[in-house]
Design an enzyme around this catalytic site. Sequence first.
Site, PDB file in Angstrom:
ATOM      1  N   HIS A 126      19.985 -14.638  38.727  1.00 39.17           N
ATOM      2  CA  HIS A 126      20.026 -15.059  37.319  1.00 39.17           C
ATOM      3  C   HIS A 126      21.308 -14.678  36.599  1.00 39.17           C
ATOM      4  O   HIS A 126      21.885 -15.479  35.871  1.00 39.17           O
ATOM      5  CB  HIS A 126      18.815 -14.472  36.589  1.00 39.17           C
ATOM      6  CG  HIS A 126      18.652 -14.942  35.189  1.00 39.17           C
ATOM      7  ND1 HIS A 126      19.262 -14.331  34.114  1.00 39.17           N
ATOM      8  CD2 HIS A 126      17.964 -15.986  34.668  1.00 39.17           C
ATOM      9  CE1 HIS A 126      18.946 -14.970  33.004  1.00 39.17           C
ATOM     10  NE2 HIS A 126      18.153 -15.977  33.317  1.00 39.17           N
ATOM     11  N   GLU A 131      10.780  -8.880  36.558  1.00 39.30           N
ATOM     12  CA  GLU A 131      11.550  -9.981  35.965  1.00 39.30           C
ATOM     13  C   GLU A 131      12.923  -9.535  35.454  1.00 39.30           C
ATOM     14  O   GLU A 131      13.201  -9.565  34.268  1.00 39.30           O
ATOM     15  CB  GLU A 131      10.762 -10.653  34.838  1.00 39.30           C
ATOM     16  CG  GLU A 131       9.445 -11.257  35.297  1.00 39.30           C
ATOM     17  CD  GLU A 131       8.737 -12.010  34.192  1.00 39.30           C
ATOM     18  OE1 GLU A 131       9.423 -12.662  33.384  1.00 39.30           O
ATOM     19  OE2 GLU A 131       7.494 -11.949  34.133  1.00 39.30           O
ATOM     20  N   HIS A 141      16.637  -9.811  34.336  1.00 41.41           N
ATOM     21  CA  HIS A 141      17.493 -10.894  33.817  1.00 41.41           C
ATOM     22  C   HIS A 141      18.929 -10.405  33.694  1.00 41.41           C
ATOM     23  O   HIS A 141      19.657 -10.374  34.656  1.00 41.41           O
ATOM     24  CB  HIS A 141      16.939 -11.415  32.493  1.00 41.41           C
ATOM     25  CG  HIS A 141      15.732 -12.272  32.639  1.00 41.41           C
ATOM     26  ND1 HIS A 141      15.771 -13.533  33.186  1.00 41.41           N
ATOM     27  CD2 HIS A 141      14.445 -12.057  32.318  1.00 41.41           C
ATOM     28  CE1 HIS A 141      14.566 -14.061  33.199  1.00 41.41           C
ATOM     29  NE2 HIS A 141      13.730 -13.181  32.675  1.00 41.41           N
ATOM     30  N   GLU A 143      12.323  -8.029  31.871  1.00 41.03           N
ATOM     31  CA  GLU A 143      11.596  -8.724  30.801  1.00 41.03           C
ATOM     32  C   GLU A 143      10.196  -8.161  30.587  1.00 41.03           C
ATOM     33  O   GLU A 143       9.594  -8.346  29.521  1.00 41.03           O
ATOM     34  CB  GLU A 143      11.528 -10.222  31.102  1.00 41.03           C
ATOM     35  CG  GLU A 143      11.124 -11.046  29.893  1.00 41.03           C
ATOM     36  CD  GLU A 143      11.224 -12.536  30.123  1.00 41.03           C
ATOM     37  OE1 GLU A 143      10.668 -13.287  29.312  1.00 41.03           O
ATOM     38  OE2 GLU A 143      11.860 -12.956  31.119  1.00 41.03           O
TER      39      GLU A 143
END
Length: 296
Positions: free
Chosen positions: A226, A266, A268, A283
């Site tokens: 990402h 998660e 990022h 996240e």
Amino acid sequence: MTAVSIEEHPVAGGGPYAVTTGPDGALWYTLVHSGRIGRLVPGDEPAGHPLAPGCGPTIITNGPDGALWFTEYQAHRIGRITVDGEVTEFSLPTPDSGPFGIAAGPDGALWFTETAADRIGRITTGGEITEFPLPAGGAFPSAITAGPDGAMWFTMNQANAIGRIDTDGTVIVHPLPTAAAAPVGITLGPDGALWYVAIAAGHIGRITTEGGIREFPLPDRAGRPHAITPGADGALWFTEWGGNRVGSITADGVIEVHDLPTPGSEPHGIALGPDGALWTALETGALARITRRPLP
């Protein structure tokens, strides 16, 4: 030889998304779900600054004026926050434009992407905004960074390309070799090239200012990389949102990956912190600190 140590630091608010080191020696991060900007001095308790609910702050970066600048994806605004927590917001001329990436440019302004409007925007520190249309529709321009050539470089997620824009608004598009790679994050590497992550293809890409491209496949092609940033060790560090990992890649293409302690966290955004460690925004509610340590 070294190993990697990862420590998670829970932060209040919903959805840490992007993180950067501010001019005050603190970590500043966006809380995309709760509409807040967070601040953390490593070793201290985190603090938060509220924005309008539902504004969706996403990427945050240092401005040339000693403040932090960020995008509000849901509210279609650009925000500015001083190190004292004073917030100013600027609405964009194009409705529903979905600003996402933002970075300081070589001209003393901030440059940003408009994902839903196929435009690159420029905002001065005084709030004057100019928009530059891209040559193709549906490109979904995402992350943006300053290049070594006096231009801004950005990913075109749905056009499967890397774009370059001069400060006069001239755009050059470099198509990617792998179809449907969906590039997201991009950064300037220590070797003078631009490095990007292809979330759908599972590889790290490198593009020179002349447009030469190399691709480096990840061990897990389904890891959904990402974001990417330079580390203090001369490598590029990236997040794997789908693989629950962080990883590094050298300029020669040597890749290492490391599992995060909490499943499904998660990851990022990722950035070099004021303490010399890498920090990534999880996240699910934490910032993770990543360091190398000697093996016994």
